[in-house]
Write a protein that holds these residues in place. Structure first.
Motif, short mmCIF file in Angstrom:
data_model
loop_
_atom_site.label_atom_id
_atom_site.label_comp_id
_atom_site.label_asym_id
_atom_site.label_seq_id
_atom_site.Cartn_x
_atom_site.Cartn_y
_atom_site.Cartn_z
N TYR A 1 0.84 -1.19 0.00
CA TYR A 1 0.00 0.00 0.00
C TYR A 1 0.88 1.24 0.00
O TYR A 1 1.94 1.26 0.61
CB TYR A 1 -0.90 0.02 1.23
N THR A 2 0.40 2.26 -0.72
CA THR A 2 1.15 3.51 -0.72
C THR A 2 0.79 4.29 0.54
O THR A 2 -0.38 4.33 0.95
CB THR A 2 0.81 4.35 -1.95
N SER A 3 1.77 4.90 1.09
CA SER A 3 1.54 5.66 2.32
C SER A 3 0.93 7.01 1.96
O SER A 3 1.09 7.50 0.84
CB SER A 3 2.85 5.84 3.08
N PRO A 4 0.27 7.66 2.91
CA PRO A 4 -0.32 8.98 2.64
C PRO A 4 0.73 10.02 2.24
O PRO A 4 0.45 10.90 1.44
CB PRO A 4 -0.98 9.36 3.96
N GLU A 5 1.94 9.89 2.77
CA GLU A 5 3.00 10.84 2.41
C GLU A 5 3.35 10.71 0.94
O GLU A 5 3.57 11.72 0.24
CB GLU A 5 4.26 10.62 3.27
N GLU A 6 3.42 9.47 0.44
CA GLU A 6 3.74 9.26 -0.97
C GLU A 6 2.64 9.81 -1.87
O GLU A 6 2.91 10.41 -2.92
CB GLU A 6 3.93 7.76 -1.25
N ILE A 7 1.40 9.64 -1.45
CA ILE A 7 0.27 10.16 -2.24
C ILE A 7 0.34 11.67 -2.31
O ILE A 7 0.16 12.27 -3.38
CB ILE A 7 -1.07 9.70 -1.64
N ASP A 8 0.61 12.32 -1.18
CA ASP A 8 0.73 13.78 -1.15
C ASP A 8 1.86 14.25 -2.07
O ASP A 8 1.72 15.24 -2.80
CB ASP A 8 0.97 14.29 0.27
N ALA A 9 2.99 13.54 -2.03
CA ALA A 9 4.13 13.91 -2.86
C ALA A 9 3.77 13.79 -4.35
O ALA A 9 4.13 14.66 -5.16
CB ALA A 9 5.33 13.03 -2.53
N GLN A 10 3.07 12.74 -4.72
CA GLN A 10 2.65 12.56 -6.11
C GLN A 10 1.70 13.67 -6.56
O GLN A 10 1.79 14.17 -7.68
CB GLN A 10 1.99 11.20 -6.29
N MET A 11 0.77 14.04 -5.67
CA MET A 11 -0.20 15.09 -5.99
C MET A 11 0.51 16.43 -6.21
O MET A 11 0.20 17.17 -7.14
CB MET A 11 -1.24 15.24 -4.87
N LYS A 12 1.49 16.74 -5.34
CA LYS A 12 2.24 18.00 -5.48
C LYS A 12 3.03 18.01 -6.78
O LYS A 12 3.08 19.03 -7.48
CB LYS A 12 3.18 18.18 -4.30
N ALA A 13 3.66 16.89 -7.11
CA ALA A 13 4.44 16.81 -8.35
C ALA A 13 3.53 17.00 -9.57
O ALA A 13 3.89 17.69 -10.53
CB ALA A 13 5.16 15.47 -8.42
N GLU A 14 2.33 16.46 -9.52
CA GLU A 14 1.39 16.60 -10.63
C GLU A 14 0.93 18.04 -10.78
O GLU A 14 0.85 18.58 -11.89
CB GLU A 14 0.18 15.68 -10.40
#
Length: 177
Positions: free
Chosen positions: A17-30
């Protein structure tokens, strides 16, 4: 032995599972990437920007949609006009012609012919012109005659019975005197 054999399979592995921190980082990069694309597009001429955008809703003609559509395979390399290809064009209510007579399908025509033949037969049958109607009328005539004969016979028997009873009464009255 385990379900996937000795080696196992990808279905038996543990889920990651992806951690919430990784999801936030992906959203910011997008978001950053979209902003950079928007900034880079500002330097481009407005006509070029309009061509890059996808067509809005279905308000445009389908010919424009075909030209904007991404071509796959050999479509992009060779431009050919396929005479067998039928493009699906939606018609507006105002374009539909209701006055034009619609051509009936074979089944519809056969059904209408069948109904007309049935109506014609019933009309002739009621007039007594069909073989079946003639046979029915002959049968009815025979039945009527039989009923009339039975009614006459019943009346004669009744009259005979009344006469016999009257005669018997007359005899009884004579014997009593």
């Amino acid at each position: 032995m385990p379900k996937g054999g000795k080696r196992g399979s990808h279905k038996g592995r543990m889920r990651t599972y992806t951690s919430p921190e990784e999801i936030d980082a992906q959203m910011k990069a997008e978001k950053e990437r979209k902003q950079q694309d928007a900034e880079g597009a500002e330097g481009v001429a407005p006509n070029d920007l309009a061509e890059e955008k996808l067509p809005a809703s279905g308000s445009e003609d389908s010919d424009d949609d075909d030209s904007m559509r991404k071509r796959t395979g050999t479509e992009g390399l060779i431009e050919i006009e396929n005479p067998n290809r039928i493009s699906q064009k939606s018609k507006k209510v105002t374009q539909i012609e209701l006055d034009e007579p619609r051509e009936l399908s074979r089944r519809e025509r056969e059904e209408i012919e069948k109904q007309r033949a049935k109506e014609r037969y019933m009309k002739l049958h009621l007039a007594g012109k069909t073989d079946q109607a003639k046979a029915d009328l002959a049968r009815l005539a025979i039945i009527r005659k039989q009923r009339e004969d039975a009614a006459k016979k019943k009346d004669e028997e009744k009259k005979a019975k009344v006469a016999a009873s009257a005669a018997a009464r007359g005899m009884n009255s004579l014997t009593l005197k």
